[in-house]
Design an enzyme around this catalytic site. Structure first.
Site, PDB file in Angstrom:
ATOM      1  N   ARG A  69       0.737  -1.278   0.025  1.00  0.00           N
ATOM      2  CA  ARG A  69      -0.270   0.101   0.087  1.00  0.00           C
ATOM      3  C   ARG A  69       0.904   1.296  -0.198  1.00  0.00           C
ATOM      4  O   ARG A  69       1.739   1.298  -0.834  1.00  0.00           O
ATOM      5  CB  ARG A  69      -0.944  -0.110   0.998  1.00  0.00           C
ATOM      6  CG  ARG A  69      -2.082  -0.975   1.064  1.00  0.00           C
ATOM      7  CD  ARG A  69      -3.184  -0.949   2.131  1.00  0.00           C
ATOM      8  NE  ARG A  69      -4.319  -1.907   1.884  1.00  0.00           N
ATOM      9  CZ  ARG A  69      -5.324  -2.209   2.539  1.00  0.00           C
ATOM     10  NH1 ARG A  69      -5.174  -1.566   3.699  1.00  0.00           N
ATOM     11  NH2 ARG A  69      -6.306  -2.988   2.251  1.00  0.00           N
ATOM     12  N   SER A  70       0.613   2.094   0.710  1.00  0.00           N
ATOM     13  CA  SER A  70       1.272   3.693   0.695  1.00  0.00           C
ATOM     14  C   SER A  70       2.705   3.509   1.129  1.00  0.00           C
ATOM     15  O   SER A  70       3.335   4.578   0.950  1.00  0.00           O
ATOM     16  CB  SER A  70       0.477   4.361   1.723  1.00  0.00           C
ATOM     17  OG  SER A  70      -0.678   4.944   1.049  1.00  0.00           O
ATOM     18  N   ALA A  71       3.224   2.403   1.824  1.00  0.00           N
ATOM     19  CA  ALA A  71       4.777   2.564   2.093  1.00  0.00           C
ATOM     20  C   ALA A  71       5.195   2.429   0.631  1.00  0.00           C
ATOM     21  O   ALA A  71       6.532   2.794   0.420  1.00  0.00           O
ATOM     22  CB  ALA A  71       5.124   0.937   2.578  1.00  0.00           C
TER      23      ALA A  71
END
Length: 388
Positions: A69-71
């Site tokens: 995801r947003s990592a």
């Protein structure tokens, strides 16, 4: 739970915390890796490859990768900062200097540094994209270019949860002529053998586990630092910027679908191992091949430089951002004030701390409801801090 991998002497506390994540905090399948001064000191994994695998499922192995995801955003930020370091991208130039179609809807004065620091004022879309449009390589850029600004660009910040994909992808394409995922693979991950992709190659699909939502375990020790009530209220309101930012793709795409994993969505669709995620950050500080980091000293300082701080119009909490990176704050605790990196909603976390020489990566297939301070990642982080 049988834990695989190894830890260096002095970092046994990280293994203990990793065990506790499964026994107390409800982890299913996960991995954590830590580098110190370019040397790998933690490399652990456990559980099933697929979140629903259970005891009979295929086990997580040394090469298992997951959607983070947003990592992904923190890995993607390497590209514009390296372009800036090489003199190809001016952070103080208007976005429209590279992407003329972006000069519309009140965004004419938006700078490249505004785009990277969630100040470009287009965190949502008046007309959300379908999952197919989100990954077609054209519709996203057209949508954000034509979108009216939600505030005066540069005057405030709000987390561009999904639109960041198309903003950054198109900027990189206009500057280099290559897609962000291609450039990353050619210049960063490929030469170093790092197991991280923005746009998963077909030949790597077999190593990727299935992710899914899980009910969070009881939060101990005050780890949930966000004011949940405010965020929950904003999420419950379909007209809120919070809800609209996370719903820029409607309905939400299937993260386990091959087309999602193969998509070059630098806001949300990166796939990697914990070792690969930590390895990217280690390479920025100084990898084991030649001792020289990908980032020059001034670029490392720039990565940790605050460009946005205070009330976040989307996350409804005070946040801090540098150019592409989330910075250490009560809402997103990292190792120290000089750390730069990015969490992924649901658990994953990657970051670098130049002062300590530490690079960290944690990935999980069990996506909880956390956004910026997952208790499992924070438990591991505290153990790393105690081990230094």
């Amino acid at each position: 739970m049988e834990i695989q991998g190894e830890v260096a002497a002095g970092f046994e506390a990280v293994r203990d915390a990793f065990v506790r994540n499964f026994e107390v905090l409800g982890d299913r399948g996960a991995a954590v890796a830590v580098y110190r001064d370019g040397r790998k000191v933690v490399d652990l994994w456990a559980g099933p490859k697929d979140v629903e695998g259970g005891g009979a499922g295929e086990p997580w192995t040394a090469g298992t990768a997951q959607v983070v995801r947003s990592a992904t955003k923190g890995v993607a930020a390497v590209v514009p900062l390296l372009l800036h370091q090489r003199g190809l991208l001016d952070l103080d130039a208007p976005v429209g200097a590279y992407w003329p179609e972006f000069k519309a809807g009140g965004k004419e004065r938006a700078l490249v540094r505004d785009l990277l620091a969630h100040r470009a004022a287009v965190p949502a879309l008046d007309v959300p994209l379908t999952p197919a449009q989100a990954v077609d390589g054209l519709s996203g850029a057209r949508a954000v270019a034509g979108q009216r600004a939600f505030w005066e660009p540069g005057s405030a910040h709000g987390y561009h949860a999904q639109t960041y994909s198309w903003l950054l992808s198109e900027l990189v394409l206009r500057v280099t002529g290559a897609s962000l995922g291609q450039w990353l693979a050619q210049e960063v991950t490929g030469p170093r053998g790092l197991e991280f992709w923005i746009g998963l190659p077909a030949g790597e699909t077999g190593r990727v586990g299935r992710v899914g939502p899980v009910e969070p375990a009881e939060m101990a020790g005050g780890l949930r630092t966000r004011p949940r009530r405010n965020v929950s209220e904003a999420w419950a309101d379909p007209s809120s910027l919070t809800r609209r930012a996370f719903a820029a793709i409607t309905p939400l795409p299937d993260e386990n679908a091959p087309e999602f994993r193969a998509a070059e969505l630098p806001a949300s669709a990166g796939v990697g191992t914990a070792r690969g995620l930590a390895g990217v950050y280690a390479a920025l500080l100084g990898d084991t091949q030649d001792g020289a980091g990908l980032f020059a000293p001034q670029t490392r300082r720039l990565a940790g430089t605050e460009l946005s701080s205070g009330p976040d119009r989307v996350l409804v909490v005070n946040t801090r951002f540098g150019p592409g990176y989330m910075l250490h704050s009560p809402a997103s605790p990292l190792l120290s004030a000089g750390s730069f990196g990015h969490p992924g909603r649901g658990g994953s976390l990657g970051f670098a701390d130049p002062e300590a020489g530490v690079a960290f990566g944690y990935v999980t297939n069990a996506h909880a409801k956390s956004v910026t301070a997952d208790p499992r990642a924070q438990s591991l982080l505290r153990a790393v801090r105690a081990s230094l």
